[in-house]
Design an enzyme around this catalytic site. Structure first.
Site, PDB file in Angstrom:
ATOM      1  CG  ASP A  71      41.452  53.112  33.650  1.00  0.00           C
ATOM      2  OD1 ASP A  71      41.957  51.884  33.870  1.00  0.00           O
ATOM      3  OD2 ASP A  71      41.002  53.224  32.302  1.00  0.00           O
ATOM      4  CB  SER A 150      42.689  33.945  39.826  1.00  0.00           C
ATOM      5  OG  SER A 150      41.649  33.117  39.756  1.00  0.00           O
ATOM      6  CE1 TYR A 163      39.588  37.483  36.268  1.00  0.00           C
ATOM      7  CE2 TYR A 163      39.434  35.211  36.819  1.00  0.00           C
ATOM      8  CZ  TYR A 163      39.672  36.163  37.214  1.00  0.00           C
ATOM      9  OH  TYR A 163      39.931  36.616  38.566  1.00  0.00           O
ATOM     10  CE  LYS A 167      43.077  38.043  37.815  1.00  0.00           C
ATOM     11  NZ  LYS A 167      43.485  39.242  38.515  1.00  0.00           N
TER      12      LYS A 167
HETATM   13  N1  LIG Z   1      36.197  37.396  43.406  1.00  0.00           N
HETATM   14  C1  LIG Z   1      36.702  36.310  43.020  1.00  0.00           C
HETATM   15  O1  LIG Z   1      36.284  35.267  42.888  1.00  0.00           O
HETATM   16  C2  LIG Z   1      38.077  36.360  42.635  1.00  0.00           C
HETATM   17  C3  LIG Z   1      39.007  34.946  42.614  1.00  0.00           C
HETATM   18  C4  LIG Z   1      40.336  35.142  42.246  1.00  0.00           C
HETATM   19  C5  LIG Z   1      40.948  36.408  41.930  1.00  0.00           C
HETATM   20  N2  LIG Z   1      39.959  37.609  41.953  1.00  0.00           N
HETATM   21  C6  LIG Z   1      40.563  38.887  41.772  1.00  0.00           C
HETATM   22  O2  LIG Z   1      40.615  39.727  42.618  1.00  0.00           O
HETATM   23  C7  LIG Z   1      40.709  40.882  42.600  1.00  0.00           C
HETATM   24  C8  LIG Z   1      39.725  41.798  43.187  1.00  0.00           C
HETATM   25  O3  LIG Z   1      38.488  41.444  42.745  1.00  0.00           O
HETATM   26  P1  LIG Z   1      37.304  41.256  43.380  1.00  0.00           P
HETATM   27  O4  LIG Z   1      36.702  39.921  43.242  1.00  0.00           O
HETATM   28  O5  LIG Z   1      37.221  42.019  44.737  1.00  0.00           O
HETATM   29  O6  LIG Z   1      36.261  42.427  42.648  1.00  0.00           O
HETATM   30  P2  LIG Z   1      35.464  43.513  42.880  1.00  0.00           P
HETATM   31  O7  LIG Z   1      34.702  43.680  41.536  1.00  0.00           O
HETATM   32  O8  LIG Z   1      34.765  43.522  44.231  1.00  0.00           O
HETATM   33  O9  LIG Z   1      36.557  44.822  42.985  1.00  0.00           O
HETATM   34  C9  LIG Z   1      37.614  45.100  42.009  1.00  0.00           C
HETATM   35  C10 LIG Z   1      37.809  46.786  42.347  1.00  0.00           C
HETATM   36  O10 LIG Z   1      38.427  47.138  41.177  1.00  0.00           O
HETATM   37  C11 LIG Z   1      37.963  48.251  40.656  1.00  0.00           C
HETATM   38  N3  LIG Z   1      38.371  48.558  39.373  1.00  0.00           N
HETATM   39  C12 LIG Z   1      38.031  47.589  38.342  1.00  0.00           C
HETATM   40  N4  LIG Z   1      38.574  48.316  37.112  1.00  0.00           N
HETATM   41  C13 LIG Z   1      39.429  49.267  37.620  1.00  0.00           C
HETATM   42  C14 LIG Z   1      40.347  49.998  36.983  1.00  0.00           C
HETATM   43  N5  LIG Z   1      40.548  49.782  35.477  1.00  0.00           N
HETATM   44  N6  LIG Z   1      41.218  50.835  37.507  1.00  0.00           N
HETATM   45  C15 LIG Z   1      41.089  50.988  38.961  1.00  0.00           C
HETATM   46  N7  LIG Z   1      40.070  50.127  39.782  1.00  0.00           N
HETATM   47  C16 LIG Z   1      39.444  49.234  38.933  1.00  0.00           C
HETATM   48  C17 LIG Z   1      36.449  48.364  40.683  1.00  0.00           C
HETATM   49  O11 LIG Z   1      35.937  49.486  40.752  1.00  0.00           O
HETATM   50  C18 LIG Z   1      36.353  47.464  42.062  1.00  0.00           C
HETATM   51  O12 LIG Z   1      36.104  48.437  43.370  1.00  0.00           O
HETATM   52  C19 LIG Z   1      40.917  40.846  40.888  1.00  0.00           C
HETATM   53  O13 LIG Z   1      42.110  40.884  40.327  1.00  0.00           O
HETATM   54  C20 LIG Z   1      40.230  39.473  40.674  1.00  0.00           C
HETATM   55  O14 LIG Z   1      40.587  39.228  39.561  1.00  0.00           O
HETATM   56  C21 LIG Z   1      38.841  37.603  42.382  1.00  0.00           C
END
Ligand SMILES: NC(=O)c1ccc[n+]([C@@H]2O[C@H](COP(=O)([O-])OP(=O)(O)OC[C@H]3O[C@@H](n4cnc5c(N)ncnc54)[C@H](O)[C@@H]3O)[C@@H](O)[C@H]2O)c1
Length: 260
Positions: A71, A150, A163, A167
């Site tokens: 975590d 983000s 959120y 970011k």
């Molecule tokens: N998907 C979008 O639209 C988007 C846009 C901009 C930024 N982001 C950022 O991209 C990053 C990846 O997100 P994603 O969209 O791939 O999401 P996702 O939910 O598909 O993947 C996130 C991963 O992080 C893991 N995770 C969550 N909490 C955790 C913790 N406390 N410790 C360790 N692992 C943990 C989850 O199990 C998951 O595998 C994030 O920082 C998110 O904020 C996403």
């Protein structure tokens, strides 16, 4: 919701000999980054709170890729995980702070305190904890840290206020880390994706993922599609590679023009 099919490695291995840690690599963008980095010759540690997810990704990627359940919001977990990586692979060269989480898209006053704390713990405090664990060991030989911020921290949408704030913090702390760590040879950059095809999509939209609802979001992205793990992975590959040796403090939108 995959986008990994478009990941193409070069024949030369742009990350050969390097050790990378990718947090949240059990799915979504992190999985894309881990897959591309392994294909480009890096040793990769996949950290995820979901052990099964981390193991699923690592299982495809050979002996030089390990899965660690941790975590990123827990100091004890982060210290144990970084210890395991350095014991197995030595000091990391590349750290990708990608793990993240969001509250559901909803009016700002409806988000409860526990949820607010969780957003900041996973998105922001994690970077503090990981920096405390890796910077002391990286600064003797240099390295690179990439935070996944983000476009939400540049051009916020309504319904995601807390959120978006988290970011915004990731974006600015990346620049601050970059200037403070520049003399040590550690580069820090930040990738700012637009809405992507990952597990967080439903929460970001706050409405069912129907063609009509998607069209409303797509209308705000000039290139007319969502981001994919391969888009983020290729941007991360460049920033992590030696080709980006003089880049630090960059906020790189990977957003099809959304932030213009
Ligand atoms: N998907 C979008 O639209 C988007 C846009 C901009 C930024 N982001 C950022 O991209 C990053 C990846 O997100 P994603 O969209 O791939 O999401 P996702 O939910 O598909 O993947 C996130 C991963 O992080 C893991 N995770 C969550 N909490 C955790 C913790 N406390 N410790 C360790 N692992 C943990 C989850 O199990 C998951 O595998 C994030 O920082 C998110 O904020 C996403």
């Amino acid at each position: 919701m995959d986008g990994h099919g478009e990941i193409r490695a070069t024949a030369t291995g742009r990350l050969a000999g390097k050790t990378a840690i990718v947090t949240g690599a059990g799915g979504g963008f992190g999985e894309g980054i881990a897959r591309l980095f392994a294909a480009e010759g890096a040793r990769v540690a996949i950290l995820d709170i979901r052990q099964d997810a981390a193991e699923r990704v690592a299982a495809d990627l050979g002996d030089e890729v390990i899965a660690i359940a941790a975590d990123v919001g827990s100091r004890a977990d982060v210290e144990r995980a970084i210890g395991e990586v350095s014991k197995r692979f030595g000091t990391p060269d590349i750290v990708i702070n990608n793990a993240g989480w969001t509250h559901r898209n909803q009016p700002m006053l409806d988000v409860d305190e526990e949820t607010f704390d969780r957003v900041y713990r996973i998105n922001v405090k994690s970077i503090y904890l990981i920096a405390q664990a890796v910077v002391p060991m990286m600064q003797s030989k240099g390295g690179t840290i990439i935070n996944i911020g983000s476009v939400a921290g540049i051009r916020p949408r309504p319904g995601l206020t807390w959120y978006n704030g988290s970011k915004g913090a990731v974006n600015i702390l990346s620049q601050s880390m970059a200037v403070e760590l520049a003399p040590t040879g550690i580069r820090v950059n930040c990738i700012c994706p637009v809405l992507g095809e990952t597990g967080l999509l439903d929460s970001f939209m706050g409405v069912p993922d129907t063609p009509e609802n998607r069209a409303r979001f797509l209308a705000t992205i000039p290139m007319g599609r969502l981001s994919r793990p391969s888009d983020i992975a290729h941007a991360a590959l460049y920033l992590a590679s030696d080709e980006a040796a003089f880049l630090t403090g960059v906020l790189l939108p990977v957003d099809g023009g959304r932030s213009v």
